[in-house]
Design an enzyme around this catalytic site. Structure first.
Site, short mmCIF file in Angstrom:
data_model
loop_
_atom_site.label_atom_id
_atom_site.label_comp_id
_atom_site.label_asym_id
_atom_site.label_seq_id
_atom_site.Cartn_x
_atom_site.Cartn_y
_atom_site.Cartn_z
N GLU A 90 0.85 -1.19 0.00
CA GLU A 90 0.00 0.00 0.00
C GLU A 90 0.89 1.24 0.00
O GLU A 90 1.85 1.32 0.79
CB GLU A 90 -0.91 0.00 1.23
CG GLU A 90 -1.79 1.25 1.36
CD GLU A 90 -2.68 1.21 2.60
OE1 GLU A 90 -3.08 0.09 2.99
OE2 GLU A 90 -2.95 2.27 3.19
N GLU A 134 -2.20 11.44 3.58
CA GLU A 134 -3.24 11.26 4.58
C GLU A 134 -3.27 12.48 5.47
O GLU A 134 -2.23 13.08 5.76
CB GLU A 134 -2.99 10.00 5.41
CG GLU A 134 -3.20 8.71 4.66
CD GLU A 134 -3.05 7.49 5.55
OE1 GLU A 134 -4.08 6.90 5.92
OE2 GLU A 134 -1.90 7.14 5.87
#
Length: 700
Positions: free
Chosen positions: A587, A592
């Site tokens: 990933e 974020e």
């Protein structure tokens, strides 16, 4: 017939009349004599010993090596490699034989040294020749503090080392010298390892050791301290009572008082985790035996934003979405993830394809998280977790009246301590635990908290918990567990008998095995996945099966939401996740952001050995992230993965190699989650907030 019988009789008579002296009968074997044994013991620490035995009239030699193994040689020469690490003495018995019952033996002691080694660890540390490591300054907890192996109260420290109390040292003038250190491990021509610390002339000292340098400060401080010169470094097995799941079993031992950046007087470092790019170690303070210090290192230097610009190797635009057509996102580029539960992160939203949650307007993509006004799943309250003895004696485990325990949620459940919503009947206390099982949560969703002292199940045979449930017949499962060994646990169920009222549920622990139980896990509505409207709605769009790629530069221009509890992300997932699962698929989190920590941008890599709380993480401050558009970029090559904001390199997070999952197709994802493990508490006044995306571009 008679002639044949006479002939046989005559032959028998002749045979019996032969003289015994005419027959060659072998002599009876005699025992070997003059048995002599010499040994050649290797001096390189390999544990190799060569035995040379000789004896008169010997036909074979049998060796009992004294470690439970044996050997046989016809010539008398044999080699043996002992496998017990350290300096050990073995009683060896050598037997020379000339026949099954004719033997001569000699017994003697042999002292052997076997040095510890681990080729994989040496390879990781040195890259088989020379390799430089840096403090993982961009990662939370690059320097951490926790109890020693056997703390003041004898209890093991938990959660695991990567959650140790973190001190972010690189932003302070008192301690920023720590972030300049370069630690180089090399393999010498004779196969030994050497180590050099280049700390640019300054060492960050723990205040308890300031006398070493004549320091005057009453705080940890950077002092001028010369660490020049190579040190020898050897591997050994970790000594002492260390839980297997918190160590590799290997430690580094430096000569001449060598150390790894932060000075606490120690020259021995226990390896907790090591990979091609990550090194995590624990060492023990020589001035305070109750303290253990934790260090995170990376083989790629962390670079603060603004100090270096990305020099891209990818300039050919191969795919993009400029979001210049109003309406739903282009179906040739994007599809949707739908549903609730947050895929194990304890999130509160349900993902939809509604235009209320995702739409293209005015040249930008808008992903909007909204409050639905629904309760959102099933809510249970609980209080007064108490041990009870057969005779009625009690001991409180948790009553939620002081500092709230650190809850760990899983499977779509969120847990918090709140004001008692129904202070009546059996429970009039002021604060209680709240467990929300969000719509679409896993049937096994729940949460746990850890306790400092193990449950005393010798004195107490049951546990009582005051519980408030919205329904009769809800299954409440209690699981008690050993923090250090997840295989040591005990589970028992109870059922609610009243609705919307407090009752006391009793859990029988009398048959629990005699383990060290210091974790309490609770599952409300066990076996059920709540349905109905979620408390929040949002959207998650992806390019899966539409655009998937290996290597390139991804650039996304976006403006982020700011509300507490929002968790927007721009990321990529391995296209083979349905075959190999996560984290094996890999990933790449390009961006974020957490509304509860507004304007701090993080990026992360998740892959085997580095995922969840142990992901490779970097962060930087972007003061206008929620009010202005910024460019969020990842440069992904066969050799490295670098994260960039507005063209400035934030950090090199990975030296890519054939051992990582970042060498096959990935697809893009954009979403806003609500709450969960990273999003945290959702603002009680939240109504809606939006992430706007100007464009997505991929270059190769």
């Amino acid at each position: 017939m008679k002639k044949i019988m006479y002939l046989i009789l005559a032959m028998f008579t002749v045979f019996m009349s032969c003289d015994n002296d005419d027959v060659d009968i072998p002599p009876t074997p005699t025992a070997p004599t003059n048995l002599s044994v010499t040994t050649v013991i290797s001096g390189d620490g390999s544990g190799e010993v060569t035995f040379n035995a000789s004896a008169d009239d010997a036909r074979f030699y049998h060796f009992d090596f004294g470690d439970g193994t044996k050997g046989l040689s016809k010539t008398g020469s044999i080699s043996k490699k002992y496998e017990m690490v350290g300096d050990n003495t073995y009683t060896v018995k050598v037997t020379a034989g000339s026949g099954s019952a004719q033997t001569t033996s000699e017994t003697f002691d042999v002292s052997v040294t076997l040095s510890f080694t681990d080729p994989e660890t040496v390879s990781f540390l040195t890259n088989d020749s020379s390799k430089t490591w840096f403090l993982a300054a961009s990662q939370p907890g690059h320097l951490g503090l926790g109890p020693a192996r056997e703390g003041i109260d004898g209890d093991w420290w938990y959660p695991k080392w990567y959650s140790a109390s973190a001190f972010e040292k690189c932003g302070s003038e008192d301690s920023d010298c720590l972030c300049d250190d370069e630690l180089t491990f090399s393999v010498e021509e004779n196969g030994t390892m050497s180590y050099t610390l280049d700390n640019k002339g300054q060492t960050y000292f723990n205040v308890g050791h300031k006398a070493v340098v004549g320091g005057a400060e009453d705080i940890d401080f950077c002092y001028e301290f010369d660490t020049s010169g190579a040190k020898a470094v050897a591997l050994s097995q970790v000594s002492g009572n260390v839980p297997e799941d918190q160590t590799t079993g290997i430690q580094l031992n430096f000569s001449d008082e060598g150390f790894m950046g932060y000075y606490v007087g120690s020259s021995t470092y226990e390896i907790l985790f090591i990979s091609d790019t990550q090194l995590y170690v624990r060492t023990y303070d020589t001035e305070n035996a109750d303290l253990a210090w934790y260090h995170k290192f990376t083989s790629a230097a962390a670079v603060d934003g603004g100090e270096e610009s990305l020099e891209t190797i990818y300039t050919n635009l191969v795919w993009s979405d400029e979001f210049d057509v109003d309406g739903a996102p282009n179906p040739a580029n994007w599809t949707y993830d739908l549903g609730a539960g947050g895929w194990g992160n304890g999130e509160a939203q349900e993902y939809t394809d509604s235009s209320d949650n995702v739409i293209v307007e005015d040249g930008v993509l808008k992903i909007t998280a909204r409050s639905s006004g629904a309760v959102g799943g099933a809510v249970h309250y609980y209080d007064d977790v108490t041990l009870v003895a057969t005779g009625g004696e009690t001991a409180s485990v948790e009553n939620f009246e002081g500092d709230a325990p650190a809850f760990t949620d899983f499977g779509g459940v969120s847990t918090a301590v709140i004001d008692n919503p129904d202070a009546s009947g059996l429970n009039t206390s002021s604060t209680v635990g709240e467990s929300t099982k969000n719509s679409g949560a896993e049937v096994w969703g729940g949460s746990f908290f850890d306790i400092t002292s193990p449950l005393d199940l010798v004195t107490f045979s049951s546990m009582e918990i005051k519980t408030w449930s919205p329904a009769i017949g809800a299954v409440v499962r209690l699981k008690i567990e050993n923090q250090a060994n997840a295989d040591e646990f005990f589970e028992v169920d109870a059922n609610t008998t009243v609705a919307e009222s407090w009752e006391t549920l009793t859990f029988d622990l009398s048959s629990a095995p005699a383990f060290n139980y210091d974790r309490v896990v609770l599952f409300f509505d066990f076996g059920v996945s709540p349905s109905g409207d979620a408390a929040y709605t949002s959207a998650r769009i992806k390019s899966e099966n539409l655009f998937e790629f290996t290597y390139g530069r991804v650039e996304i221009r976006a403006k982020l939401p700011s509300a507490g509890g929002t968790w927007p992300a721009l990321w990529a997932l391995g296209a083979n996740f349905d075959e190999v699962g996560w984290p094996a698929t890999g990933e790449i989190d390009i961006m974020e952001h957490v509304g509860n920590n507004s304007n701090t941008i993080s990026s992360a890599l998740h892959y085997p050995g580095n995922f969840g709380g142990n992901a490779v993480v970097g962060s930087t401050s972007v003061e206008t992230a929620t009010s202005e558009f910024h460019n969020y970029t990842v440069e992904w090559t066969p050799d490295s993965i670098k994260f960039v904001v507005d063209g400035e390199l934030v950090h090199n997070s990975l030296v890519n190699s054939a051992t990582t999952p970042f060498n096959s197709d990935f697809f893009l994802i954009m979403n806003i989650a609500m709450g969960g493990t990273l999003g945290g508490a959702i603002d009680a006044e939240f109504t809606q907030d939006t992430m706007e995306v100007d464009y997505v571009r991929v270059y190769q």
